[in-house]
Design a protein around this motif. Structure first.
Motif, short mmCIF file in Angstrom:
data_model
loop_
_atom_site.label_atom_id
_atom_site.label_comp_id
_atom_site.label_asym_id
_atom_site.label_seq_id
_atom_site.Cartn_x
_atom_site.Cartn_y
_atom_site.Cartn_z
N HIS A 292 85.64 125.20 122.36
CA HIS A 292 86.45 124.12 122.42
C HIS A 292 87.77 124.26 122.80
CE1 HIS A 292 87.48 125.72 118.62
NE2 HIS A 292 88.69 125.35 118.41
N SER A 293 88.38 125.48 122.75
CA SER A 293 90.03 125.77 123.04
C SER A 293 90.06 126.42 124.53
CB SER A 293 90.48 126.67 122.29
OG SER A 293 90.10 127.84 122.12
N ARG A 294 88.99 126.63 125.27
CA ARG A 294 88.87 126.96 126.64
C ARG A 294 89.53 126.00 127.91
NH1 ARG A 294 83.35 130.57 127.24
NH2 ARG A 294 84.04 132.00 125.29
N PHE A 295 90.02 126.29 128.73
CA PHE A 295 90.40 125.37 129.79
C PHE A 295 89.26 124.93 130.39
CE2 PHE A 295 94.28 128.16 130.01
CZ PHE A 295 95.06 127.13 129.59
N LYS A 296 89.21 123.55 130.55
CA LYS A 296 88.27 122.91 131.11
C LYS A 296 87.97 123.06 132.85
CE LYS A 296 87.33 120.99 127.42
NZ LYS A 296 87.93 121.80 126.39
N ALA A 297 86.96 123.08 133.36
CA ALA A 297 87.06 123.36 134.81
C ALA A 297 87.88 122.60 135.49
CB ALA A 297 85.46 123.00 135.25
N GLY A 298 88.74 122.97 136.49
CA GLY A 298 89.69 122.39 137.24
C GLY A 298 91.22 121.84 136.78
N GLN A 299 91.07 122.56 135.28
CA GLN A 299 92.30 122.14 134.52
C GLN A 299 93.26 123.34 134.54
OE1 GLN A 299 91.59 121.63 130.38
NE2 GLN A 299 93.78 121.19 129.87
N SER A 300 94.47 123.00 134.95
CA SER A 300 95.53 124.21 135.16
C SER A 300 95.81 124.69 133.81
CB SER A 300 96.77 123.59 135.73
OG SER A 300 97.78 124.68 135.91
#
Length: 138
Positions: free
Chosen positions: A17-25
């Motif tokens: 839940h705290s990882r960066f989403k794909a394509g998010q900087s």
């Protein structure tokens, strides 16, 4: 002993839940596109026009040209540091400073150097002790 969980959470593996989403900087407010570096800013500032009065008439020149004109004026008024800086710029821009310098001293300069050399040698050698004159009796 503590039990290890198999959900993949730990060092280097944050929870899902705290990882960066794909394509998010990871740095969304980081350096904006087209941000200028120091060199670009300097060029922009030096090319900006300024107004200056020359012989009673207003004239627009670049900041760089105005700074060089001010340096020239200071040098002509007798400022030694300004003259030195202006001449160093001239040498850099001429590109052939080594070609302009004489390869060897002139004949007059060589004579002066030789006379000075003789003076130095004469002063450096210790004077021979004076011999007593037999006539003086001393």
């Amino acid at each position: 002993m503590a039990k290890k969980s198999n959900n993949g959470v730990g060092y280097g593996n944050p929870p899902l839940h705290s990882r960066f989403k794909a394509g998010q900087s990871g740095n969304p407010r980081g350096r904006p596109r087209g941000a200028l570096n120091f060199t670009t800013d300097l060029k922009k500032i030096l090319l900006a026009p300024v107004a200056l009065n020359e012989a009673g008439r207003s004239r627009r020149v670049t900041t760089q040209e105005a700074a060089l004109l001010r340096l020239r004026e200071k040098a002509l008024k007798g400022d030694v540091r300004a003259l030195d800086k202006l001449l160093s710029y001239a040498v850099i821009m001429s590109g052939n400073a080594a070609e302009d310098a004489p390869k060897s001293p002139s004949i007059d300069d060589q004579a002066i150097i030789e006379a000075f050399r003789q003076q130095i040698l004469a002063a450096a050698t210790p004077a021979a002790p004076r011999q007593r004159d037999e006539e003086d009796g001393t």
